[in-house]
Design a protein around this motif. Structure first.
Motif, PDB file in Angstrom:
ATOM      1  N   HIS A 112       0.832  -1.205   0.000  1.00  0.00           N
ATOM      2  CA  HIS A 112       0.000   0.000   0.000  1.00  0.00           C
ATOM      3  C   HIS A 112       0.870   1.260   0.000  1.00  0.00           C
ATOM      4  O   HIS A 112       1.937   1.274   0.622  1.00  0.00           O
ATOM      5  N   GLY A 113       0.383   2.290  -0.716  1.00  0.00           N
ATOM      6  CA  GLY A 113       1.093   3.567  -0.739  1.00  0.00           C
ATOM      7  C   GLY A 113       1.335   4.130   0.662  1.00  0.00           C
ATOM      8  O   GLY A 113       2.316   4.840   0.885  1.00  0.00           O
ATOM      9  N   GLY A 114       0.455   3.781   1.591  1.00  0.00           N
ATOM     10  CA  GLY A 114       0.592   4.260   2.962  1.00  0.00           C
ATOM     11  C   GLY A 114       1.876   3.783   3.624  1.00  0.00           C
ATOM     12  O   GLY A 114       2.446   4.484   4.474  1.00  0.00           O
ATOM     13  N   VAL A 115       2.336   2.596   3.233  1.00  0.00           N
ATOM     14  CA  VAL A 115       3.592   2.077   3.784  1.00  0.00           C
ATOM     15  C   VAL A 115       4.744   2.970   3.312  1.00  0.00           C
ATOM     16  O   VAL A 115       5.633   3.334   4.085  1.00  0.00           O
ATOM     17  N   VAL A 116       4.688   3.340   2.021  1.00  0.00           N
ATOM     18  CA  VAL A 116       5.721   4.212   1.452  1.00  0.00           C
ATOM     19  C   VAL A 116       5.667   5.585   2.131  1.00  0.00           C
ATOM     20  O   VAL A 116       6.700   6.161   2.481  1.00  0.00           O
ATOM     21  N   THR A 117       4.427   6.090   2.354  1.00  0.00           N
ATOM     22  CA  THR A 117       4.248   7.381   3.020  1.00  0.00           C
ATOM     23  C   THR A 117       4.865   7.367   4.415  1.00  0.00           C
ATOM     24  O   THR A 117       5.639   8.263   4.773  1.00  0.00           O
ATOM     25  N   ALA A 118       4.542   6.326   5.207  1.00  0.00           N
ATOM     26  CA  ALA A 118       5.048   6.246   6.581  1.00  0.00           C
ATOM     27  C   ALA A 118       6.564   6.063   6.588  1.00  0.00           C
ATOM     28  O   ALA A 118       7.268   6.673   7.400  1.00  0.00           O
ATOM     29  N   LEU A 119       7.062   5.220   5.666  1.00  0.00           N
ATOM     30  CA  LEU A 119       8.509   4.978   5.590  1.00  0.00           C
ATOM     31  C   LEU A 119       9.246   6.280   5.267  1.00  0.00           C
ATOM     32  O   LEU A 119      10.241   6.632   5.915  1.00  0.00           O
ATOM     33  N   LEU A 120       8.740   7.009   4.251  1.00  0.00           N
ATOM     34  CA  LEU A 120       9.406   8.257   3.851  1.00  0.00           C
ATOM     35  C   LEU A 120       9.308   9.305   4.951  1.00  0.00           C
ATOM     36  O   LEU A 120      10.277  10.015   5.235  1.00  0.00           O
ATOM     37  N   ASP A 121       8.146   9.411   5.594  1.00  0.00           N
ATOM     38  CA  ASP A 121       7.969  10.377   6.683  1.00  0.00           C
ATOM     39  C   ASP A 121       8.963  10.082   7.806  1.00  0.00           C
ATOM     40  O   ASP A 121       9.632  10.978   8.312  1.00  0.00           O
ATOM     41  N   HIS A 122       9.063   8.799   8.147  1.00  0.00           N
ATOM     42  CA  HIS A 122       9.940   8.428   9.264  1.00  0.00           C
ATOM     43  C   HIS A 122      11.417   8.645   8.908  1.00  0.00           C
ATOM     44  O   HIS A 122      12.175   9.210   9.703  1.00  0.00           O
ATOM     45  N   ALA A 123      11.803   8.215   7.702  1.00  0.00           N
ATOM     46  CA  ALA A 123      13.205   8.363   7.280  1.00  0.00           C
ATOM     47  C   ALA A 123      13.577   9.842   7.203  1.00  0.00           C
ATOM     48  O   ALA A 123      14.665  10.251   7.660  1.00  0.00           O
ATOM     49  N   CYS A 124      12.676  10.660   6.661  1.00  0.00           N
ATOM     50  CA  CYS A 124      12.938  12.109   6.574  1.00  0.00           C
ATOM     51  C   CYS A 124      13.038  12.703   7.976  1.00  0.00           C
ATOM     52  O   CYS A 124      13.897  13.549   8.243  1.00  0.00           O
ATOM     53  N   GLY A 125      12.173  12.257   8.873  1.00  0.00           N
ATOM     54  CA  GLY A 125      12.181  12.755  10.254  1.00  0.00           C
ATOM     55  C   GLY A 125      13.491  12.433  10.959  1.00  0.00           C
ATOM     56  O   GLY A 125      14.051  13.277  11.669  1.00  0.00           O
ATOM     57  N   VAL A 126      13.991  11.208  10.754  1.00  0.00           N
ATOM     58  CA  VAL A 126      15.249  10.797  11.385  1.00  0.00           C
ATOM     59  C   VAL A 126      16.421  11.607  10.800  1.00  0.00           C
ATOM     60  O   VAL A 126      17.305  12.065  11.535  1.00  0.00           O
ATOM     61  N   ALA A 127      16.409  11.826   9.477  1.00  0.00           N
ATOM     62  CA  ALA A 127      17.468  12.624   8.846  1.00  0.00           C
ATOM     63  C   ALA A 127      17.424  14.064   9.356  1.00  0.00           C
ATOM     64  O   ALA A 127      18.469  14.687   9.610  1.00  0.00           O
ATOM     65  N   ALA A 128      16.214  14.603   9.548  1.00  0.00           N
ATOM     66  CA  ALA A 128      16.067  15.972  10.064  1.00  0.00           C
ATOM     67  C   ALA A 128      16.552  16.047  11.506  1.00  0.00           C
ATOM     68  O   ALA A 128      17.255  16.983  11.901  1.00  0.00           O
ATOM     69  N   PHE A 129      16.196  15.035  12.294  1.00  0.00           N
ATOM     70  CA  PHE A 129      16.633  14.941  13.701  1.00  0.00           C
ATOM     71  C   PHE A 129      18.160  14.975  13.768  1.00  0.00           C
ATOM     72  O   PHE A 129      18.752  15.758  14.532  1.00  0.00           O
TER      73      PHE A 129
END
Lengths: 138, 161
Positions: free
Chosen positions: B58-75
């Motif tokens: 599901h696209g939602g998995v990609v959405t959550a994965l990208l949100d989380h990965a971007c969040g960790v990189a921003a952190f």
């Protein structure tokens, strides 16, 4: 309207895992994402995961497109832009979509998600979806 | 000697994913973490399928994965002090992910200054030059993120983390 496809959309493993449901009044549709601990992104705030809220709004956009017209298959997202306006609290989330334009191949949709107050949205989405309408003469 | 950013990231890495119930329920894993960079993986799982006919995730998995990965990189880009909140996330879904394959997201913090971080990310299923999706996101350290960081410090001091 595409009632069978709306059922299919809600029965998709990923969507049913999170218990998303739709409340329909004719062609108007409100999505409900029932709160569960597995939706929490950061327990220290605490706030629901941005990905969970974003994905929920995508599902509501698809549901609204299916409620508005007969389609041959589930809409596919082309691109989405999500704005996070406030932390989504550990409670149910609701969302409603407005279809900006729905053509013969692509639809433009905006979604608003809220919790306690409809006029204080937690997130908004705007996106384009690939659609396949049932031909008018069939 | 003060702890280097890389050492700090190494120490915090398990918390960044395991501390998030939603990331855990999707089985997200942190494959790599460096200054302003994060690589994360979403496993292929039948219960995360979005199209039963093709078996595509599901696209939602990609959405959550990208949100989380971007969040960790921003952190990481902001110095690994507070977990920033997502301001916005824009995703282009280039093509369906191949059924049976894990999805890998590579996120890079392009610029971090003060309270704001800008991140770009690519999601692929093995070949980075053939992306499944690309994303662009902005993050901000908010009052709730500062309060959460204080609670983490307290919990660490009390030996609860």
């Amino acid at each position: 309207m595409s009632d069978d496809l709306i059922r299919t959309l809600l029965e998709v493993p990923y969507v049913s895992k999170f218990g998303v449901r739709f409340e329909r009044r004719g062609d108007e549709l409100t999505g409900v994402l029932p709160y569960a601990e597995h939706l929490v992104g950061n327990p220290l705030v605490p706030a629901l995961h941005g990905g969970a809220v974003g994905a929920f709004m995508e599902v509501v956009a698809s549901g609204a497109l299916l409620a508005a017209q007969p389609l041959m298959r589930l809409p596919k997202p082309i691109d989405v832009a999500v704005d996070y306006l406030r932390p989504a609290r550990p409670q149910d989330v609701y969302a409603r979509a407005v279809i900006g334009r729905s053509g013969s191949r692509v639809a433009n949709v905006r979604v608003e998600a809220w919790q306690n107050r409809r006029d204080a949205p937690v997130a908004t989405l705007h996106g384009h979806f690939l659609i396949k309408p049932v031909p008018a003469d069939s | 000697m003060a702890e280097s950013l890389q050492d700090l990231l190494h120490r915090l890495a398990p918390l960044l994913v395991d501390g998030s119930p939603h990331a855990q329920t999707l089985g997200l894993a942190l494959d790599g973490l460096g200054p302003g960079r994060a690589t994360m993986r979403a496993p292929y799982r039948k219960d995360l399928v979005g199209d039963p006919e093709t078996g595509v995730l599901h696209g939602g998995v990609v959405t959550a994965l990208l949100d989380h990965a971007c969040g960790v990189a921003a952190f990481s880009g902001l110095g690994a002090k507070e977990t920033p909140a997502t301001l916005d996330l824009r995703i282009d879904y280039m093509r369906p992910a191949q059924p049976g394959k894990d999805i890998i997201a590579e996120a890079e913090c392009v610029r971090a200054h003060g309270l704001i971080a800008f991140v770009r990310a690519t999601a692929h299923d093995g070949d980075e030059s053939d992306p499944v999706a690309t994303a662009q996101a902005a993050f901000m350290v908010t009052r709730p993120s500062k309060e959460a960081a204080e609670r983490v410090k307290t919990a660490i001091a009390e030996g609860k983390l």
